[in-house]
Write a protein that holds these residues in place. Sequence first.
Motif, PDB file in Angstrom:
ATOM      1  N   ALA A  37       0.843  -1.205   0.000  1.00  0.00           N
ATOM      2  CA  ALA A  37       0.000   0.000   0.000  1.00  0.00           C
ATOM      3  C   ALA A  37       0.874   1.249   0.000  1.00  0.00           C
ATOM      4  N   PRO A  38       0.330   2.351  -0.533  1.00  0.00           N
ATOM      5  CA  PRO A  38       1.091   3.600  -0.476  1.00  0.00           C
ATOM      6  C   PRO A  38       1.225   4.096   0.954  1.00  0.00           C
ATOM      7  N   VAL A  39       2.445   4.306   1.370  1.00  0.00           N
ATOM      8  CA  VAL A  39       2.725   4.806   2.722  1.00  0.00           C
ATOM      9  C   VAL A  39       3.714   5.961   2.586  1.00  0.00           C
ATOM     10  N   ALA A  40       3.376   7.065   3.227  1.00  0.00           N
ATOM     11  CA  ALA A  40       4.137   8.306   3.084  1.00  0.00           C
ATOM     12  C   ALA A  40       5.487   8.238   3.796  1.00  0.00           C
ATOM     13  N   TYR A  41       6.388   9.085   3.368  1.00  0.00           N
ATOM     14  CA  TYR A  41       7.602   9.446   4.120  1.00  0.00           C
ATOM     15  C   TYR A  41       8.411   8.257   4.622  1.00  0.00           C
ATOM     16  N   VAL A  66       3.300   3.462  -4.995  1.00  0.00           N
ATOM     17  CA  VAL A  66       4.198   4.479  -4.453  1.00  0.00           C
ATOM     18  C   VAL A  66       3.387   5.715  -4.055  1.00  0.00           C
ATOM     19  N   SER A  67       3.594   6.177  -2.835  1.00  0.00           N
ATOM     20  CA  SER A  67       2.829   7.317  -2.313  1.00  0.00           C
ATOM     21  C   SER A  67       3.167   8.603  -3.043  1.00  0.00           C
ATOM     22  N   SER A  68       2.139   9.409  -3.263  1.00  0.00           N
ATOM     23  CA  SER A  68       2.283  10.763  -3.815  1.00  0.00           C
ATOM     24  C   SER A  68       3.299  11.598  -3.064  1.00  0.00           C
ATOM     25  N   TRP A  78       1.272   4.213  -9.171  1.00  0.00           N
ATOM     26  CA  TRP A  78       1.427   5.526  -8.550  1.00  0.00           C
ATOM     27  C   TRP A  78       0.145   5.924  -7.809  1.00  0.00           C
ATOM     28  N   GLN A  79       0.307   6.279  -6.533  1.00  0.00           N
ATOM     29  CA  GLN A  79      -0.847   6.782  -5.765  1.00  0.00           C
ATOM     30  C   GLN A  79      -0.930   8.284  -5.936  1.00  0.00           C
ATOM     31  N   LEU A  80      -2.110   8.736  -6.219  1.00  0.00           N
ATOM     32  CA  LEU A  80      -2.298  10.152  -6.525  1.00  0.00           C
ATOM     33  C   LEU A  80      -3.131  10.848  -5.457  1.00  0.00           C
ATOM     34  N   TYR A  81      -2.597  11.960  -4.944  1.00  0.00           N
ATOM     35  CA  TYR A  81      -3.452  12.958  -4.300  1.00  0.00           C
ATOM     36  C   TYR A  81      -3.592  14.059  -5.324  1.00  0.00           C
ATOM     37  N   LEU A  82      -4.807  14.375  -5.695  1.00  0.00           N
ATOM     38  CA  LEU A  82      -4.987  15.419  -6.706  1.00  0.00           C
ATOM     39  C   LEU A  82      -4.643  16.765  -6.085  1.00  0.00           C
ATOM     40  N   TRP A 140      -6.028   6.607  -7.180  1.00  0.00           N
ATOM     41  CA  TRP A 140      -6.434   7.941  -6.719  1.00  0.00           C
ATOM     42  C   TRP A 140      -7.069   7.820  -5.334  1.00  0.00           C
ATOM     43  N   THR A 141      -6.421   8.427  -4.350  1.00  0.00           N
ATOM     44  CA  THR A 141      -6.905   8.354  -2.970  1.00  0.00           C
ATOM     45  C   THR A 141      -7.862   9.514  -2.708  1.00  0.00           C
ATOM     46  N   VAL A 142      -9.097   9.162  -2.295  1.00  0.00           N
ATOM     47  CA  VAL A 142     -10.140  10.192  -2.190  1.00  0.00           C
ATOM     48  C   VAL A 142     -10.568  10.483  -0.751  1.00  0.00           C
ATOM     49  N   VAL A 197      -9.809   3.834  -7.720  1.00  0.00           N
ATOM     50  CA  VAL A 197     -10.201   4.819  -6.713  1.00  0.00           C
ATOM     51  C   VAL A 197     -10.037   4.178  -5.340  1.00  0.00           C
ATOM     52  N   LYS A 198      -9.201   4.792  -4.496  1.00  0.00           N
ATOM     53  CA  LYS A 198      -8.876   4.220  -3.179  1.00  0.00           C
ATOM     54  C   LYS A 198      -9.523   5.020  -2.057  1.00  0.00           C
ATOM     55  N   GLY A 199     -10.178   4.280  -1.153  1.00  0.00           N
ATOM     56  CA  GLY A 199     -10.722   4.927   0.031  1.00  0.00           C
ATOM     57  C   GLY A 199     -12.236   4.854   0.102  1.00  0.00           C
ATOM     58  N   MET A 234      -8.793  -4.454  -1.227  1.00  0.00           N
ATOM     59  CA  MET A 234      -9.060  -3.889   0.102  1.00  0.00           C
ATOM     60  C   MET A 234      -7.751  -3.770   0.866  1.00  0.00           C
ATOM     61  N   ASP A 235      -7.700  -2.817   1.799  1.00  0.00           N
ATOM     62  CA  ASP A 235      -6.592  -2.778   2.747  1.00  0.00           C
ATOM     63  C   ASP A 235      -7.092  -2.304   4.086  1.00  0.00           C
ATOM     64  N   GLY A 236      -6.282  -2.618   5.118  1.00  0.00           N
ATOM     65  CA  GLY A 236      -6.642  -2.260   6.485  1.00  0.00           C
ATOM     66  C   GLY A 236      -6.632  -3.492   7.364  1.00  0.00           C
ATOM     67  N   GLY A 237      -5.581  -3.646   8.154  1.00  0.00           N
ATOM     68  CA  GLY A 237      -5.560  -4.692   9.177  1.00  0.00           C
ATOM     69  C   GLY A 237      -5.123  -6.065   8.710  1.00  0.00           C
ATOM     70  N   VAL A 238      -4.680  -6.196   7.468  1.00  0.00           N
ATOM     71  CA  VAL A 238      -4.226  -7.514   6.994  1.00  0.00           C
ATOM     72  C   VAL A 238      -2.865  -7.809   7.627  1.00  0.00           C
ATOM     73  N   ARG A 239      -2.808  -8.823   8.452  1.00  0.00           N
ATOM     74  CA  ARG A 239      -1.561  -9.151   9.155  1.00  0.00           C
ATOM     75  C   ARG A 239      -1.201 -10.625   9.064  1.00  0.00           C
ATOM     76  N   ARG A 240      -2.058 -11.422   8.463  1.00  0.00           N
ATOM     77  CA  ARG A 240      -1.898 -12.872   8.424  1.00  0.00           C
ATOM     78  C   ARG A 240      -2.299 -13.420   7.061  1.00  0.00           C
ATOM     79  N   VAL A 247      -1.047  -4.133   1.934  1.00  0.00           N
ATOM     80  CA  VAL A 247      -0.614  -3.961   3.325  1.00  0.00           C
ATOM     81  C   VAL A 247       0.231  -2.700   3.436  1.00  0.00           C
ATOM     82  N   GLY A 248      -0.084  -1.898   4.443  1.00  0.00           N
ATOM     83  CA  GLY A 248       0.663  -0.668   4.693  1.00  0.00           C
ATOM     84  C   GLY A 248       1.706  -0.864   5.773  1.00  0.00           C
ATOM     85  N   ARG A 249       1.241  -0.939   7.003  1.00  0.00           N
ATOM     86  CA  ARG A 249       2.184  -1.003   8.127  1.00  0.00           C
ATOM     87  C   ARG A 249       3.083  -2.235   8.100  1.00  0.00           C
ATOM     88  N   PRO A 250       2.590  -3.421   7.707  1.00  0.00           N
ATOM     89  CA  PRO A 250       3.522  -4.563   7.703  1.00  0.00           C
ATOM     90  C   PRO A 250       4.794  -4.297   6.896  1.00  0.00           C
TER      91      PRO A 250
HETATM   92  C1  LIG Z   1       2.095   6.084   8.037  1.00  0.00           C
HETATM   93  C2  LIG Z   1       1.099   5.892   6.938  1.00  0.00           C
HETATM   94  C3  LIG Z   1       1.144   6.711   5.832  1.00  0.00           C
HETATM   95  C4  LIG Z   1       0.229   6.546   4.792  1.00  0.00           C
HETATM   96  N1  LIG Z   1       0.342   7.340   3.683  1.00  0.00           N
HETATM   97  C5  LIG Z   1      -0.543   7.167   2.664  1.00  0.00           C
HETATM   98  C6  LIG Z   1      -0.409   7.924   1.471  1.00  0.00           C
HETATM   99  O1  LIG Z   1       0.519   8.712   1.307  1.00  0.00           O
HETATM  100  N2  LIG Z   1      -1.348   7.739   0.502  1.00  0.00           N
HETATM  101  C7  LIG Z   1      -2.385   6.847   0.643  1.00  0.00           C
HETATM  102  O2  LIG Z   1      -3.205   6.706  -0.251  1.00  0.00           O
HETATM  103  N3  LIG Z   1      -2.505   6.101   1.766  1.00  0.00           N
HETATM  104  C8  LIG Z   1      -1.611   6.228   2.760  1.00  0.00           C
HETATM  105  N4  LIG Z   1      -1.727   5.450   3.881  1.00  0.00           N
HETATM  106  C9  LIG Z   1      -2.792   4.428   3.947  1.00  0.00           C
HETATM  107  C10 LIG Z   1      -2.306   3.110   3.365  1.00  0.00           C
HETATM  108  O3  LIG Z   1      -2.174   3.187   1.968  1.00  0.00           O
HETATM  109  C11 LIG Z   1      -3.290   1.961   3.647  1.00  0.00           C
HETATM  110  O4  LIG Z   1      -4.583   2.355   3.272  1.00  0.00           O
HETATM  111  C12 LIG Z   1      -3.299   1.520   5.108  1.00  0.00           C
HETATM  112  O5  LIG Z   1      -2.028   1.653   5.686  1.00  0.00           O
HETATM  113  C13 LIG Z   1      -3.756   0.061   5.179  1.00  0.00           C
HETATM  114  O6  LIG Z   1      -3.834  -0.359   6.479  1.00  0.00           O
HETATM  115  P1  LIG Z   1      -2.697  -1.248   7.211  1.00  0.00           P
HETATM  116  O7  LIG Z   1      -1.586  -0.297   7.568  1.00  0.00           O
HETATM  117  O8  LIG Z   1      -3.425  -1.770   8.383  1.00  0.00           O
HETATM  118  O9  LIG Z   1      -2.245  -2.323   6.241  1.00  0.00           O
HETATM  119  C14 LIG Z   1      -0.781   5.560   4.903  1.00  0.00           C
HETATM  120  C15 LIG Z   1      -0.811   4.733   6.016  1.00  0.00           C
HETATM  121  C16 LIG Z   1       0.123   4.867   7.019  1.00  0.00           C
HETATM  122  C17 LIG Z   1       0.089   3.916   8.182  1.00  0.00           C
END
Ligand SMILES: Cc1cc2nc3c(=O)[nH]c(=O)nc-3n(C[C@H](O)[C@H](O)[C@H](O)COP(=O)(O)O)c2cc1C
Length: 351
Positions: free
Chosen positions: A90-94, A119-121, A140-144, A168-170, A222-224, A277-283, A300-303
Amino acid sequence: MATGQDQRPEGAPATPILTVDDYERIARDALSEPVYDFFAGGAVDERTLARNRAAFERWLLRPRYLRGAAAPDPSTRLLGVPLAFPVLVAPVAYQRLLHPEGELATRRAAARVGTVMVVSSTAADLLEDVAAAAEGPAWWQLYLWRDRGAAAELLARVREAGYGALVWTVDLTTWGRRLRDLRTGFEVPPALVPSAHDPEPDLRWEDLAWIRERAAGLPVLVKGLLTAEDARLALEHGADGVVVSNHGGRQLDAVVGSLEALPEIVETVQGRVPVLMDGGVRRGTDVLVALALGASAVLVGRPAAWGLAAEGERGVAGALSILRDELESAMALTGCRTLADVGPALVRPAG
Ligand SMILES: Cc1cc2nc3c(=O)[nH]c(=O)nc-3n(C[C@H](O)[C@H](O)[C@H](O)COP(=O)(O)O)c2cc1C
């Protein structure tokens, strides 16, 4: 950065990294508290953050036996892209807050295990370098951005760099209220914030046409989304896929866990486009449950972030490989030879 091994007192037995949560523990020790909390935290009371995990516990698997599934194949195709297993990054910032190689290491790791990094915007200043860091597809993940001229230029660079799809994250019309960051005083170092970073707060469905035009044939997801109503609108406006997501519980608290929202969106989309889908997938079993409920793949984001903080590229690949191995094991133990065998009959609500 610290690794599990670095942290072992001399002579102590090795603690093997067996789960994604093991990476989180190592990452937590390696990171400063404000940085750990920025990545781990959610909005307000973190109810949605908790629901993302809890939602998986409300489903149980219905295993089938004697089906010749001892060596299952979790590979799939998504929008024309072959995936070794149905878990994207998943796109994760910074990400340079987690490891000096940041997004570059994540990109190499995702390619190494045969999946897609989104890749996060927020990595706009690096987008060509991230694309070139590995073979294999990246999206590419887009914030407009409010400045449409800058946004159009960015999209031209994204296409030129070879990204294979736009996500595109909305759900970021305003910043979620993250109390951990307010308490620790966390601020993103200015050096990591791309110059034209000013997301448009007043997003409309009509903006999807503007993006699709500039995507010039690249698929646009479209994400979100969390409701059937919005899934229908996404289809009407030409989305090539949707990502059921609440931004990892970081935007609006007190919304459903992503897995809870998945069935109504799957039912609305009726297979016309992929539903991720994303959110909470750890297994691996979480992946299997999401697929049984109709997801084409999960992210998966945080993993991946914890793997990156713990061991750089090796850690991201390690976290993803754990999910792949767990998924393969769960497929073997439920009688699924391929993902075509994964369907609604594989799950039941947990009473
Ligand atoms: C620190 C952090 C930064 C994130 N940055 C972005 C981002 O730049 N763009 C985006 O669309 N989602 C971002 N997300 C959301 C993730 O893409 C994803 O929806 C979410 O992390 C999924 O949940 P999970 O961490 O439980 O796997 C971010 C999430 C985290 C934890």
